[in-house]
Design a protein around this motif. Structure first.
Motif, PDB file in Angstrom:
ATOM      1  N   ARG A 337      -9.272  99.091  76.186  1.00 38.27           N
ATOM      2  CA  ARG A 337     -11.145  99.758  77.028  1.00 38.27           C
ATOM      3  C   ARG A 337     -11.514  99.375  75.689  1.00 38.27           C
ATOM      4  NH1 ARG A 337      -6.334 102.280  79.285  1.00 38.27           N
ATOM      5  NH2 ARG A 337      -7.372 103.967  77.454  1.00 38.27           N
ATOM      6  N   ALA A 340     -15.266  98.571  77.047  1.00 38.66           N
ATOM      7  CA  ALA A 340     -16.174  99.107  77.455  1.00 38.66           C
ATOM      8  C   ALA A 340     -16.734 100.570  76.387  1.00 38.66           C
ATOM      9  CB  ALA A 340     -15.224  99.855  78.456  1.00 38.66           C
ATOM     10  N   ARG A 341     -15.459 100.816  75.834  1.00 34.38           N
ATOM     11  CA  ARG A 341     -15.787 101.790  75.000  1.00 34.38           C
ATOM     12  C   ARG A 341     -17.871 100.983  73.704  1.00 34.38           C
ATOM     13  NH1 ARG A 341     -11.468 102.163  71.501  1.00 34.38           N
ATOM     14  NH2 ARG A 341     -10.250 100.927  72.336  1.00 34.38           N
ATOM     15  N   ASP A 384     -12.301  92.679  79.326  1.00 32.39           N
ATOM     16  CA  ASP A 384     -11.387  94.079  78.638  1.00 32.39           C
ATOM     17  C   ASP A 384     -11.401  93.179  78.076  1.00 32.39           C
ATOM     18  OD1 ASP A 384     -10.445  90.565  79.335  1.00 32.39           O
ATOM     19  OD2 ASP A 384      -9.129  91.209  81.335  1.00 32.39           O
ATOM     20  N   ARG A 386     -10.272  93.631  73.571  1.00 33.48           N
ATOM     21  CA  ARG A 386      -9.659  94.653  73.029  1.00 33.48           C
ATOM     22  C   ARG A 386      -9.875  94.141  72.017  1.00 33.48           C
ATOM     23  NH1 ARG A 386      -4.728  95.890  76.074  1.00 33.48           N
ATOM     24  NH2 ARG A 386      -3.628  95.914  73.940  1.00 33.48           N
TER      25      ARG A 386
END
Length: 454
Positions: A337, A340-341, A384, A386
């Motif tokens: 995530r 998203a962060r 997604d 990373r």
């Protein structure tokens, strides 16, 4: 002796911008010496804003303001150039050609060489009060509402040619047009007039192929699987063979990596050319609409068919001025995530920095393709990725407002999403540019030999 009976002229280029590799000149000079005959070495070191940065350095130190790497570029090859009659022409004088010339003079003394005949080309600097009215005519009240850093006209090859005709072994200039570094030596060697338009246009395009250094030899060109470039780590720099009619063959330094082929020459030929039928320079209007190129052999490409038209009546002037502050901040997020962060951190900054127009990039997910306003980024759902580095930037005329960004990015350590780290921030003075045209006769170029200068 007629121009057509003169030997072809070799011109090697050992730099395409300020900060270019300093070891390029050695292989070029080796090749020029091995080939024999009349030859020049040029260094092109000025981009559009390099002069403004040089002028800022000169404000701090009156003896500075020329190419910072001058010593590293020139010292390794100066003796061999002088011993073998290879003359040197460059715009590495930047904002202080006289100081650059004196530095070369000192360098020659330290190397135990006889003092070379050095010419300084001037006339390009129009930042003084004597030119204020001229700039106001073109820019109106804008000129009175900015804090000027530099103003320079793009002058042409005639002063370079005149300096060479007067016996200069080294010509140091400021803002001459990039191709003029090649046109000047060709004018002097072949005895061309200032209205030999076809010859000047052909030499201009030879200079255009040389001016970006290694680009025509595979630099800024390689694309694995599509455009292969051998030994890119040992990239060679270009050499032009110019004949009395101005036609040229582009090759490169011997025993170096890279390549010169039809594709690399085509890319550089069209680089920064808005109208192929009317490429405007201070020396000529070059027309490459009917140009032809031919691969003559390995790393040898001929350019023919260039025509020339009368030069423009005006010269371009770039005015650089203080433009406020650029604030930048970065922080990394990794693992599940992460994207998203990073997006959440960007949202926090948007809320906290209202009033600043933020540029937001997610390096590793979406950055270059995001657009300056972040519109594509904001409209795209989180992926997604990373391993993401959030970068935010903003400009502002008020330093205090720009500094807010650095503080808020730093605060994300504890006030943002989980796992952020590696914060870096910076605050940089910003330079803006205005351009205009001025009558050619208002900006006369000239040269003086160093011994005649106070």
């Amino acid at each position: 002796m007629t121009a057509s009976s003169l030997s072809p002229l070799l011109i090697g280029c050992a730099a395409g911008f300020s900060g270019d590799r300093v070891d390029a000149a050695g292989a070029v000079v080796d090749t020029l010496i091995a080939r024999g005959g009349p030859a020049f070495l040029i260094f092109e070191t000025l981009a559009e804003r390099t002069l403004a940065l040089a002028q800022l350095r000169r404000r701090v130190d009156p003896d500075a303001g020329y190419e910072p790497l001058l010593d590293d570029m020139l010292r390794p090859v100066l003796a061999r150039c002088l011993q073998h009659g290879i003359r040197i022409v460059s715009n590495f004088g930047a904002a202080n050609p006289l100081a650059a010339a004196r530095h070369i003079q000192r360098m020659a003394g330290e190397l135990g060489l006889a003092q070379p005949r050095i010419a300084v080309v001037g006339g390009d600097d129009v930042s003084g009060e004597s030119h204020r009215a001229l700039l106001r005519e073109q820019l109106g009240g804008l000129i009175d509402n900015i804090r000027m850093v530099s103003a320079n006209a793009y002058i042409g090859a005639e002063a370079i040619a005149a300096a060479l005709d007067a016996g200069a072994q080294i010509v140091v200039a400021g803002r001459v047009a990039d191709p003029s570094l090649t046109v000047g030596p060709a004018m002097s060697h072949f005895g061309w007039r200032a209205d030999d338009w076809d010859q000047l246009a052909r030499a201009t395009m030879a200079g255009h192929l040389l001016e970006c250094g290694a680009q025509v030899c595979g630099g800024y060109f390689a694309d694995p699987g599509y455009k292969e470039v051998p030994d890119l780590h040992a990239l060679g720099y270009p050499i032009a063979e110019i004949d009395a009619d101005g036609h040229c063959v582009i090759t490169k330094a011997a025993r170096t990596g890279g390549l010169v082929n039809l594709a690399s020459v085509k890319e550089q030929l069209l680089y920064e050319v808005h109208d192929p039928a009317a490429y405007l320079t201070p020396d000529v209007v070059a027309d490459i609409s009917a140009a032809e190129i031919e691969q003559l052999g390995p790393d040898r490409v001929a350019l023919r068919g260039v025509r020339g038209h009368a030069r423009p009546a005006s010269l371009k002037v770039n005015v650089c001025h203080e433009g406020g502050w650029l604030a930048e901040g970065e922080i990394s997020y990794a693992g599940p995530r992460a994207e998203a962060r990073a997006r959440l951190a960007a949202d926090v900054l948007r809320q906290r920095l209202q009033g600043l127009n933020l540029r937001v990039d997610l390096i590793g997910a979406m950055s270059i393709m995001g657009g300056d306003d972040g519109g594509l980024l904001a409209a795209t759902a989180a992926g997604d990725a990373r391993d993401v580095r959030l970068r935010v930037a903003a400009t502002h005329t008020d330093r205090a407002q720009a500094e807010r960004l650095a503080r808020e990015v730093t605060a994300l350590y504890c006030c943002g999403p989980a796992g952020g780290g590696g914060v870096r921030t910076s605050l940089t003075p910003r330079l803006n540019t205005l351009s205009c045209l001025v009558p050619r006769e208002a900006v006369p170029a000239y040269f003086e030999m160093l011994g005649n200068l106070a």
